[in-house]
Structure formats: structure tokens, C-alpha cells
Design an enzyme around this catalytic site. Structure first.
Site, mmCIF file in Angstrom:
data_model
loop_
_atom_site.group_PDB
_atom_site.id
_atom_site.type_symbol
_atom_site.label_atom_id
_atom_site.label_comp_id
_atom_site.label_asym_id
_atom_site.label_seq_id
_atom_site.Cartn_x
_atom_site.Cartn_y
_atom_site.Cartn_z
ATOM 1 N N PRO A 282 0.823 -1.215 0.000
ATOM 2 C CG PRO A 282 0.062 -0.970 2.192
ATOM 3 C CD PRO A 282 0.837 -1.891 1.298
ATOM 4 N NE ARG A 284 -4.241 6.078 -4.832
ATOM 5 C CZ ARG A 284 -3.907 6.838 -5.877
ATOM 6 N NH1 ARG A 284 -4.121 8.122 -5.861
ATOM 7 N NH2 ARG A 284 -3.369 6.292 -6.955
ATOM 8 C CE1 TYR A 324 -1.966 10.137 -13.325
ATOM 9 C CE2 TYR A 324 -2.074 11.215 -11.187
ATOM 10 C CZ TYR A 324 -1.378 10.494 -12.127
ATOM 11 O OH TYR A 324 -0.089 10.140 -11.860
ATOM 12 C CB CYS A 351 1.762 30.388 -16.853
ATOM 13 S SG CYS A 351 2.020 31.932 -16.008
ATOM 14 C CD GLU A 352 -0.575 23.697 -18.543
ATOM 15 O OE1 GLU A 352 0.621 23.939 -18.672
ATOM 16 O OE2 GLU A 352 -1.219 22.961 -19.325
HETATM 17 N N1 LLP Z 1 3.338 -1.316 -5.964
HETATM 18 C C1 LLP Z 1 3.630 -1.051 -7.250
HETATM 19 C C2 LLP Z 1 4.440 -1.985 -8.015
HETATM 20 C C3 LLP Z 1 3.165 0.144 -7.837
HETATM 21 O O1 LLP Z 1 3.442 0.387 -9.114
HETATM 22 C C4 LLP Z 1 2.400 1.049 -7.073
HETATM 23 C C5 LLP Z 1 1.938 2.303 -7.648
HETATM 24 C C6 LLP Z 1 2.127 0.731 -5.726
HETATM 25 C C7 LLP Z 1 2.612 -0.470 -5.208
HETATM 26 C C8 LLP Z 1 1.337 1.629 -4.822
HETATM 27 O O2 LLP Z 1 0.058 1.863 -5.294
HETATM 28 P P1 LLP Z 1 -0.978 2.665 -4.358
HETATM 29 O O3 LLP Z 1 -1.273 1.789 -3.183
HETATM 30 O O4 LLP Z 1 -0.314 3.899 -3.933
HETATM 31 O O5 LLP Z 1 -2.131 2.899 -5.253
HETATM 32 N N2 LLP Z 1 0.716 8.910 -9.510
HETATM 33 C C9 LLP Z 1 -0.523 8.168 -9.519
HETATM 34 C C10 LLP Z 1 -0.368 6.819 -8.890
HETATM 35 C C11 LLP Z 1 0.676 5.973 -9.555
HETATM 36 C C12 LLP Z 1 0.824 4.653 -8.884
HETATM 37 C C13 LLP Z 1 1.950 3.896 -9.456
HETATM 38 N N3 LLP Z 1 2.204 2.660 -8.820
HETATM 39 C C14 LLP Z 1 -1.579 8.980 -8.789
HETATM 40 O O6 LLP Z 1 -1.274 10.053 -8.301
HETATM 41 O O7 LLP Z 1 -2.727 8.563 -8.719
#
Ligand code: LLP
Length: 424
Positions: A282, A284, A324, A351-352
Site C-alpha cells: 500500500p 496511497r 488525471y 501559467c496553464e
Molecule cells: N506497488 C507497485 C508496483 C506500484 O506500481 C504502485 C503504484 C504501488 C505499489 C502503490 O500503489 P498505491 O497503493 O499507492 O495505489 N501517480 C498516480 C499513482 C501511480 C501509482 C503507481 N504505482 C496517482 O497520483 O494517482
């Protein structure tokens, strides 16, 4: 209702006055509570378990220290994240090194540091590691990132045999996988532990994870039956959804953990798999909801269809809405008791045209100098922040048990020039 928003007992006005705005504020108690919840619920009697914090969501030394205190492992994807982890004193043997294009230098740094496990993303990386591992004294554990063909996007998920992802190797490329594993098994300094998969981010459907586990278990069983390949470890990845707005009803963390554990236990029994350990990653869901960004409201303007309210940050500190179309909720932090009647577009100062933090939300009337708090900004805000328009990165403050402390200083103009070489 009180007039002033408080975070962990500390007034937004006090935080703004002491640390300035824009400001990333984290409720440390909330982060720790998420870490504990994951740790305590992700347990099984049939196999070992480990929760790895996916540090990409928010990677600073203080976060690494918290992960360590709460007995979590760590997922890193670059030399920079690795360096941060090591600088915070994280045990390298509990670091998992991910990434589809680890550089030779990063690989060397990780080998030197004694990183516990490499998550191998493609065949070339695997071959390179086999060469390099022999030159290092310690045994190197590897897992392979596979694509189970289960792709989850928030509320929907699909199962497919086609996979053009830049990450991992498809489970349908069996020959490739078997050759790679055999190469690992014939390299004395390498220990092949198993497979990793990650099916997406901000996932609301528990069934997506059940399907992931089912598909992978069957794949693991086939490999064992046909080629005698034993899988000891299985890393299910992250992607657990959080609450950004009231439109989001994330799976409660205990239920996420129980769903995955139950699915793994079921599949282990069904196929008699020699599974010894299961991991999740985890990112996020540990930090997002604990974070709030505090801005100062500046000018406002009306157009035929919109009431714009401008804040002193924007896509430089939170690029997610622009990138996103991510939705957020907010309040005028010093007018929490006032009725929200004005449909407002909250825009940043970059500026966007796309620099809009919240397309439309009801807010009370406000004036320049008021404070705007945007909620759930703890993940991928700071970590994806940038210097567009030469805005300085905000400070980061952790609040615990009613006490605030700065964990990252606000950047200054001098910081913006730090890397620049003088003429001549
Ligand atoms: N493990 C792997 C291999 C990953 O690629 C990711 C996220 C995670 C764990 C963690 O995922 P989470 O639990 O945080 O969803 N920048 C994007 C999110 C990109 C996530 C990339 N990989 C955003 O702001 O929504």
C-alpha cells in the site's frame, strides 16, 4: 461547528502563520493508525506476511522512519528512494527494489547496500542481475513482476490475455518466464522467491484482488506441475482506494487485508501451493487521507459561467487534477461554520489553463487572505511536485497529538538556483 479547521487539534491559522502557505500538513496519528491497521490485519496462520510501504506515494526520511517503527517493509523504485531509505536507517534486507528500468548504477548501489529483494521487471534485467550477483558476497533474492492480465481501474476491472504494459512480463509468456526462472535457479548467488503483480491504483472492488490472486495461483500451480518451479513468495501489490470526495467509498483497510489473506489461503489450499510468504504494497492508502494542503486565497474573479478563486499554489504542488482529472474536496479553513452557497472553481497560480485544483465546489463567500484546505492530498502530491513557473516547493509539517513540527523546510529562491552552474 467551530469556525477554524483544526488538524490533530492544531488550528489551520496557527499552522499557516508559523509555517506559511502553501503547506502540506500531515496528521501523523492518522498515518500511524493506517500503518498499524495494515500490519495488524494482514496476518495469516498459513504463511508469513509482510506489508511494504510503497514509498513513491510520499518518500521522505520521516515517512521511512515511521514505516520502520511500525514494522513495515519498503518498496523503492529508484536510487533516490533507496538513498532516502538508507539515510533514514532502514534495514536494507527489508527493502524491495522495483522498477522497469533500474540503471546499472542503481543496481550497483542496491547490491552494495545489501537490498533484500529485487523485483525483476524484464528479461534483460534478469540476465544482467545474474551476471552481477556473482560478484557480490551476499545472496540476492529475486521475484519476477508478472502481469496476470487483471487490470483494475477504480470501479472496473478486466481480465485479458493481452498485455502491452511497460511493466512486468505477461503470465501468458510462459516460455520466457520459465527460461528466466531457470536462469535464476542456475545462478548460485541468486535465490528465486516468487512473483509480484500490481493491478492498478485507487481500486474500489475487493473482487479485483480476489481475481488477481486466483489467476496468479493457477499460474503458479501450472508452473509447478509442468516445470517443477516452486513459488515461495507472492506479492499482490498495492492500489487500495481512498476517500477523496463523497463519491468515493473505499474498501476499509481491514477488509482489504482480510480479502487478500482469505483469497491466498483458499488458493494455497486448493492447489497445495508451497507458499511461505505473502506481501502487499500500500502507498496511497497509508498517506493520502492523512494529508491536507493549506493555501492562502488570493484574488477572485467572475466570468460568465464561473466564480474563480485563486490560491497560492496549484499544479506545482498537486498535479493530480491536471494529470488525471482527480477530484478533491476542500473548505475555507477559517470559515468552517459558514454556509456554502457559491459554486466555485478553485484554480492555482501556474501559467496553464489546466491548473485547476477543483472544477466546481460550493464554498462560503471568502476574501483574500482566507485559508483554503484541500483534503486527501497526502499521496502523490509532494512526490510529484515540481518547479513549474519556479514556484518553491512547500514545507511539510507533521502534527502529532496536538503538536506540529516541520519535517521538510519550505524551499527558497536560492534552492531554485542551487544546481545551476555559473557561467565560465
Ligand atoms: N506497488 C507497485 C508496483 C506500484 O506500481 C504502485 C503504484 C504501488 C505499489 C502503490 O500503489 P498505491 O497503493 O499507492 O495505489 N501517480 C498516480 C499513482 C501511480 C501509482 C503507481 N504505482 C496517482 O497520483 O494517482
Amino acid at each position: 461547528m467551530e469556525k477554524m479547521l483544526k488538524i490533530q487539534g492544531v488550528g489551520a491559522d496557527e499552522l499557516a502563520k508559523t509555517y506559511g502557505t502553501p503547506l502540506y500538513i500531515y496528521d501523523q496519528n492518522a498515518i500511524e493508525s493506517k500503518m498499524r491497521t495494515f500490519h495488524d490485519h494482514f496476518q495469516s496462520e498459513l504463511f508469513e506476511t509482510e506489508v511494504l510501504y510503497a514509498s513513491k506515494a510520499f518518500c521522505i526520511k520521516e515517512m521511512v522512519r515511521l514505516a520502520k517503527q511500525h514494522d513495515l517493509g519498503l518498496d523503492v523504485v529508484s536510487g533516490g528512494e533507496l538513498f532516502t531509505a538508507l539515510s533514514a536507517g532502514f534495514d536494507p534486507s527489508r527493502i524491495y527494489f522495483h522498477g522497469n528500468n533500474k540503471s546499472f548504477q542503481e543496481i550497483e548501489e542496491a547490491l552494495q547496500a545489501g537490498v533484500g529483494t529485487f523485483i525483476v521487471d524484464n528479461v534483460m534485467e534478469g540476465a544482467y542481475l545474474c551476471e552481477k550477483a556473482n560478484l557480490h558476497p551476499d545472496q540476492l533474492h529475486v521475484m519476477i513482476r508478472v502481469n496476470p492480465g487483471v487490470e483494475a481501474h477504480t470501479h472496473e476491472y478486466i481480465v485479458t490475455a493481452h498485455d502491452d504494459s511497460k511493466f512486468g512480463i505477461s503470465i501468458h509468456e510462459e516460455e520466457t518466464l520459465v527460461e528466466l526462472i531457470q536462469q535464476f535457479q542456475s545462478t548460485p548467488s541468486i535465490v528465486f522467491d516468487g512473483f509480484h503483480a500490481h493491478i492498478g491504483s485507487q481500486i474500489f472492488e475487493p473482487q479485483a484482488f480476489e481475481t488477481e490472486v486466483e489467476v496468479l495461483a493457477q499460474f503458479i500451480y501450472e508452473l509447478q506441475k509442468r516445470y517443477g518451479i516452486e513459488t515461495k513468495c507472492f506479492d499482490v501489490g498495492g492500489g487500495f482506494a481512498v476517500h477523496y470526495t463523497d463519491a468515493d467509498a473505499p474498501i476499509p483497510i481491514p477488509q482489504v487485508c482480510e480479502t487478500i489473506i482469505a483469497a491466498c489461503e483458499k488458493q494455497k489450499n486448493k492447489y497445495q501451493l508451497p507458499l511461505q510468504k505473502v506481501m502487499i504494497e500500500p502507498g496511497r492508502s497509508i498517506v493520502a487521507e492523512a494529508g491536507t494542503t493549506l493555501y492562502t486565497i488570493g484574488f477572485q474573479k467572475k466570468t460568465p459561467h464561473r466564480n474563480y478563486l485563486f490560491v497560492d499554489g496549484g499544479m506545482s504542488d498537486n498535479i493530480r487534477p491536471a494529470l488525471y482529472q482527480a477530484a478533491y474536496d476542500c473548505d475555507v479553513a477559517n470559515r468552517m461554520d459558514e454556509t456554502k452557497t457559491i459554486p466555485t472553481c478553485v484554480a492555482g497560480k501556474c501559467c496553464e489553463s489546466g491548473d485547476v485544483l477543483i472544477d466546481e465546489i460550493l464554498l462560503p463567500a471568502s476574501q483574500a487572505g482566507d485559508l483554503l484546505a484541500v483534503y486527501t492530498t497526502g499521496a502523490y502530491g509532494f512526490s510529484m511536485s515540481n518547479h513549474y513557473n519556479r514556484l518553491c516547493r512547500p514545507a511539510v509539517v507533521f502534527v502529532k497529538d496536538g503538536t506540529a513540527r516541520c519535517v521538510v523546510k519550505r524551499e527558497t529562491y536560492a534552492d531554485l538556483l542551487r544546481g545551476e552552474c555559473e557561467e565560465g
